[in-house]
Write a protein that holds these residues in place. Structure first.
Motif, PDB file in Angstrom:
ATOM      1  N   LYS A   6       0.839  -1.192   0.000  1.00 59.94           N
ATOM      2  CA  LYS A   6       0.000   0.000   0.000  1.00 59.94           C
ATOM      3  C   LYS A   6       0.876   1.245   0.000  1.00 59.94           C
ATOM      4  CE  LYS A   6      -3.942  -2.035   2.460  1.00 59.94           C
ATOM      5  NZ  LYS A   6      -4.831  -1.922   3.647  1.00 59.94           N
ATOM      6  N   PRO A   7       0.515   2.252  -0.767  1.00 55.97           N
ATOM      7  CA  PRO A   7       1.311   3.486  -0.765  1.00 55.97           C
ATOM      8  C   PRO A   7       1.221   4.204   0.577  1.00 55.97           C
ATOM      9  CG  PRO A   7      -0.709   3.798  -2.017  1.00 55.97           C
ATOM     10  CD  PRO A   7      -0.633   2.338  -1.689  1.00 55.97           C
ATOM     11  N   GLN A   8       2.277   4.916   0.928  1.00 56.99           N
ATOM     12  CA  GLN A   8       2.293   5.710   2.161  1.00 56.99           C
ATOM     13  C   GLN A   8       2.382   7.174   1.767  1.00 56.99           C
ATOM     14  OE1 GLN A   8       5.006   4.441   5.265  1.00 56.99           O
ATOM     15  NE2 GLN A   8       5.209   6.533   6.020  1.00 56.99           N
ATOM     16  N   LEU A   9       1.266   7.860   1.855  1.00 58.59           N
ATOM     17  CA  LEU A   9       1.170   9.233   1.366  1.00 58.59           C
ATOM     18  C   LEU A   9       1.093  10.268   2.482  1.00 58.59           C
ATOM     19  CD1 LEU A   9      -1.344   8.418  -1.475  1.00 58.59           C
ATOM     20  CD2 LEU A   9       1.030   9.138  -1.807  1.00 58.59           C
ATOM     21  N   GLY A  85       9.322  -1.693  -1.161  1.00 60.13           N
ATOM     22  CA  GLY A  85       8.061  -2.051  -1.802  1.00 60.13           C
ATOM     23  C   GLY A  85       6.995  -1.000  -1.585  1.00 60.13           C
ATOM     24  N   VAL A  86       6.922  -0.458  -0.370  1.00 62.08           N
ATOM     25  CA  VAL A  86       5.962   0.602  -0.063  1.00 62.08           C
ATOM     26  C   VAL A  86       6.324   1.871  -0.824  1.00 62.08           C
ATOM     27  CG1 VAL A  86       4.987   2.033   1.774  1.00 62.08           C
ATOM     28  CG2 VAL A  86       5.460  -0.374   2.191  1.00 62.08           C
ATOM     29  N   MET A  87       7.627   2.160  -0.900  1.00 63.22           N
ATOM     30  CA  MET A  87       8.064   3.346  -1.642  1.00 63.22           C
ATOM     31  C   MET A  87       7.688   3.236  -3.119  1.00 63.22           C
ATOM     32  SD  MET A  87       9.476   6.311  -1.645  1.00 63.22           S
ATOM     33  CE  MET A  87      10.549   6.559  -0.223  1.00 63.22           C
ATOM     34  N   SER A 103       1.474  17.275  -1.684  1.00 59.91           N
ATOM     35  CA  SER A 103       0.772  17.270  -0.394  1.00 59.91           C
ATOM     36  C   SER A 103       1.720  17.652   0.739  1.00 59.91           C
ATOM     37  CB  SER A 103       0.188  15.882  -0.125  1.00 59.91           C
ATOM     38  OG  SER A 103      -0.278  15.787   1.209  1.00 59.91           O
ATOM     39  N   PRO A 104       1.322  18.562   1.626  1.00 53.25           N
ATOM     40  CA  PRO A 104       2.172  18.915   2.775  1.00 53.25           C
ATOM     41  C   PRO A 104       2.302  17.776   3.778  1.00 53.25           C
ATOM     42  CG  PRO A 104       0.020  19.951   2.977  1.00 53.25           C
ATOM     43  CD  PRO A 104       0.068  19.336   1.607  1.00 53.25           C
ATOM     44  N   LEU A 105       1.481  16.740   3.656  1.00 51.56           N
ATOM     45  CA  LEU A 105       1.532  15.596   4.560  1.00 51.56           C
ATOM     46  C   LEU A 105       2.415  14.470   4.029  1.00 51.56           C
ATOM     47  CD1 LEU A 105      -2.256  15.353   5.568  1.00 51.56           C
ATOM     48  CD2 LEU A 105      -0.389  16.496   6.789  1.00 51.56           C
ATOM     49  N   LEU A 106       3.002  14.672   2.854  1.00 51.56           N
ATOM     50  CA  LEU A 106       3.831  13.635   2.245  1.00 51.56           C
ATOM     51  C   LEU A 106       5.033  13.343   3.139  1.00 51.56           C
ATOM     52  CD1 LEU A 106       3.499  12.187  -0.520  1.00 51.56           C
ATOM     53  CD2 LEU A 106       5.294  13.698  -1.388  1.00 51.56           C
ATOM     54  N   PRO A 107       5.362  12.068   3.380  1.00 50.67           N
ATOM     55  CA  PRO A 107       6.550  11.752   4.192  1.00 50.67           C
ATOM     56  C   PRO A 107       7.796  12.405   3.619  1.00 50.67           C
ATOM     57  CG  PRO A 107       5.236   9.778   3.821  1.00 50.67           C
ATOM     58  CD  PRO A 107       4.641  10.853   2.955  1.00 50.67           C
ATOM     59  N   GLY A 108       8.650  12.890   4.502  1.00 58.83           N
ATOM     60  CA  GLY A 108       9.851  13.587   4.058  1.00 58.83           C
ATOM     61  C   GLY A 108      10.725  12.757   3.148  1.00 58.83           C
ATOM     62  N   GLU A 109      10.779  11.446   3.383  1.00 58.83           N
ATOM     63  CA  GLU A 109      11.603  10.573   2.545  1.00 58.83           C
ATOM     64  C   GLU A 109      11.114  10.556   1.107  1.00 58.83           C
ATOM     65  OE1 GLU A 109      13.280   5.962   2.635  1.00 58.83           O
ATOM     66  OE2 GLU A 109      12.019   6.725   4.254  1.00 58.83           O
ATOM     67  N   VAL A 110       9.800  10.575   0.921  1.00 62.18           N
ATOM     68  CA  VAL A 110       9.218  10.617  -0.428  1.00 62.18           C
ATOM     69  C   VAL A 110       9.474  11.983  -1.042  1.00 62.18           C
ATOM     70  CG1 VAL A 110       7.096  10.394  -1.772  1.00 62.18           C
ATOM     71  CG2 VAL A 110       7.451   8.951   0.251  1.00 62.18           C
ATOM     72  N   ASP A 111       9.272  13.036  -0.251  1.00 61.42           N
ATOM     73  CA  ASP A 111       9.508  14.406  -0.698  1.00 61.42           C
ATOM     74  C   ASP A 111      10.930  14.556  -1.240  1.00 61.42           C
ATOM     75  OD1 ASP A 111       7.862  16.554  -0.987  1.00 61.42           O
ATOM     76  OD2 ASP A 111       7.823  17.107   1.113  1.00 61.42           O
ATOM     77  N   ARG A 112      11.910  14.074  -0.464  1.00 63.83           N
ATOM     78  CA  ARG A 112      13.317  14.227  -0.849  1.00 63.83           C
ATOM     79  C   ARG A 112      13.654  13.426  -2.098  1.00 63.83           C
ATOM     80  NH1 ARG A 112      13.578  14.083   4.791  1.00 63.83           N
ATOM     81  NH2 ARG A 112      14.018  11.849   4.814  1.00 63.83           N
ATOM     82  N   LEU A 113      13.073  12.241  -2.215  1.00 60.26           N
ATOM     83  CA  LEU A 113      13.348  11.414  -3.384  1.00 60.26           C
ATOM     84  C   LEU A 113      12.793  12.055  -4.652  1.00 60.26           C
ATOM     85  CD1 LEU A 113      14.652   8.829  -4.317  1.00 60.26           C
ATOM     86  CD2 LEU A 113      12.544   7.596  -3.778  1.00 60.26           C
ATOM     87  N   LEU A 114      11.586  12.597  -4.557  1.00 60.42           N
ATOM     88  CA  LEU A 114      11.018  13.316  -5.713  1.00 60.42           C
ATOM     89  C   LEU A 114      11.873  14.523  -6.084  1.00 60.42           C
ATOM     90  CD1 LEU A 114       7.181  13.298  -4.895  1.00 60.42           C
ATOM     91  CD2 LEU A 114       8.323  12.076  -6.759  1.00 60.42           C
ATOM     92  N   ALA A 115      12.332  15.253  -5.064  1.00 58.78           N
ATOM     93  CA  ALA A 115      13.147  16.446  -5.316  1.00 58.78           C
ATOM     94  C   ALA A 115      14.448  16.097  -6.019  1.00 58.78           C
ATOM     95  CB  ALA A 115      13.432  17.167  -3.994  1.00 58.78           C
ATOM     96  N   CYS A 116      15.056  14.981  -5.625  1.00 58.87           N
ATOM     97  CA  CYS A 116      16.323  14.566  -6.242  1.00 58.87           C
ATOM     98  C   CYS A 116      16.150  14.141  -7.697  1.00 58.87           C
ATOM     99  CB  CYS A 116      16.929  13.412  -5.452  1.00 58.87           C
ATOM    100  SG  CYS A 116      17.561  13.879  -3.830  1.00 58.87           S
ATOM    101  N   CYS A 117      14.925  13.799  -8.080  1.00 58.15           N
ATOM    102  CA  CYS A 117      14.666  13.320  -9.442  1.00 58.15           C
ATOM    103  C   CYS A 117      13.920  14.337 -10.300  1.00 58.15           C
ATOM    104  CB  CYS A 117      13.856  12.019  -9.382  1.00 58.15           C
ATOM    105  SG  CYS A 117      14.736  10.641  -8.612  1.00 58.15           S
ATOM    106  N   TYR A 118      13.628  15.479  -9.712  1.00 59.85           N
ATOM    107  CA  TYR A 118      12.815  16.481 -10.410  1.00 59.85           C
ATOM    108  C   TYR A 118      13.621  17.219 -11.477  1.00 59.85           C
ATOM    109  CZ  TYR A 118       9.785  20.522 -11.146  1.00 59.85           C
ATOM    110  OH  TYR A 118       8.990  21.494 -11.706  1.00 59.85           O
ATOM    111  N   GLN A 119      12.991  17.450 -12.637  1.00 56.86           N
ATOM    112  CA  GLN A 119      13.611  18.203 -13.739  1.00 56.86           C
ATOM    113  C   GLN A 119      12.605  19.169 -14.350  1.00 56.86           C
ATOM    114  OE1 GLN A 119      14.846  14.394 -15.746  1.00 56.86           O
ATOM    115  NE2 GLN A 119      16.645  15.623 -16.323  1.00 56.86           N
TER     116      GLN A 119
END
Length: 253
Positions: A6-9, A85-87, A103-119
């Protein structure tokens, strides 16, 4: 059948709440914790010298319990990682619904991973990471641009590939043992000269043996609140014997 994750949002760990719980637990068991360190041998006991130093002793004890709380909460941060798997499920959900990536409720780990891959375009991924993190760090070059749904989707897809490449089979290792061993060992050595392991061999014909020692007693006196949190969160617990073994390597005589 393959495992369905299940996703963790949203953020699931309330670190302030956990820190309060750990600190209150240590306060409730402070006498045992302090005695395993031989704290009173160093600072004296409350009531000694007609109580003239009670305030200083109490302050030193509280400072020490605060420090131990910090060590345990830092360990929780080390261990409370989102399983791969959850990620993957979380990033897949964001790729399908990019608005979730803001979402401001997004886990920081997900936030950081998206930021590192953002273009924004063809630049190196992560160049304009503040777009996704929604911050404007001092000294950052470039004008802010709100991230588009397509860019968030692309970041989620790239992040999935990064997770897939570093994903390892088998039970994940517990990364917190070494930092706990280092920091609890440092605290222990303020009060005692060395960290030693004592192994009592079982009776002839028996294959069991038992370890003991002052450092093991100290570690066992402070770990219960951390392991309670980890158990409640479905995370692997830390083991006192592993911490002792690592500490004896880190602080060799």
């Amino acid at each position: 059948m393959p495992t369905v994750y299940k996703p963790q949002l949203i953020v699931q760990l309330a670190y302030q709440t956990h820190a309060t719980y750990v600190r209150e637990w240590l306060s409730e068991h402070r006498r045992n914790v302090l005695e395993t360190l031989r704290f009173y041998d160093e600072h004296g006991k409350l009531g000694d010298f007609e109580g003239r130093f009670d305030k200083q002793i109490d302050q030193s004890a509280n400072d020490l319990l605060d420090e131990i709380t910090g060590v345990l909460i830092e360990a929780l941060c080390w261990m409370a990682v989102i399983p791969s798997g959850v990620m993957m499920a979380t990033l897949d959900k964001i790729a399908k619904q990019p608005a979730l990536g803001l979402s401001p409720l997004l886990p920081g780990e997900v936030d950081r991973l998206l930021a590192c891959c953002y273009q924004r375009g063809d630049e190196k991924p992560g160049t304009f990471w503040p777009d996704v993190m929604r911050i404007r760090p001092k000294g950052f070059k470039g004008k802010p641009r709100p991230p588009t749904k397509l860019r968030i989707k692309n970041a989620a897809v790239l992040a999935q590939e990064n997770v897939r490449q570093r994903r390892r089979k088998g039970r994940p290792s517990i990364d917190a043992h070494e930092p706990i061993a280092t920091k609890l060992g440092s605290i222990f050595l303020r009060y005692q000269p060395s960290i030693t392991r004592i192994t009592d061999v079982g009776t002839p014909g028996a294959s069991t043996s038992k370890e003991r020692g002052d450092f093991l007693d100290f570690v066992e006196s402070v770990l219960p609140p951390l392991n309670t949190i980890l158990r409640n969160r479905g995370l692997a617990r830390v083991t006192p014997l592993t911490i002792v073994r690592q500490a004896t390597q880190i602080y060799r005589r």
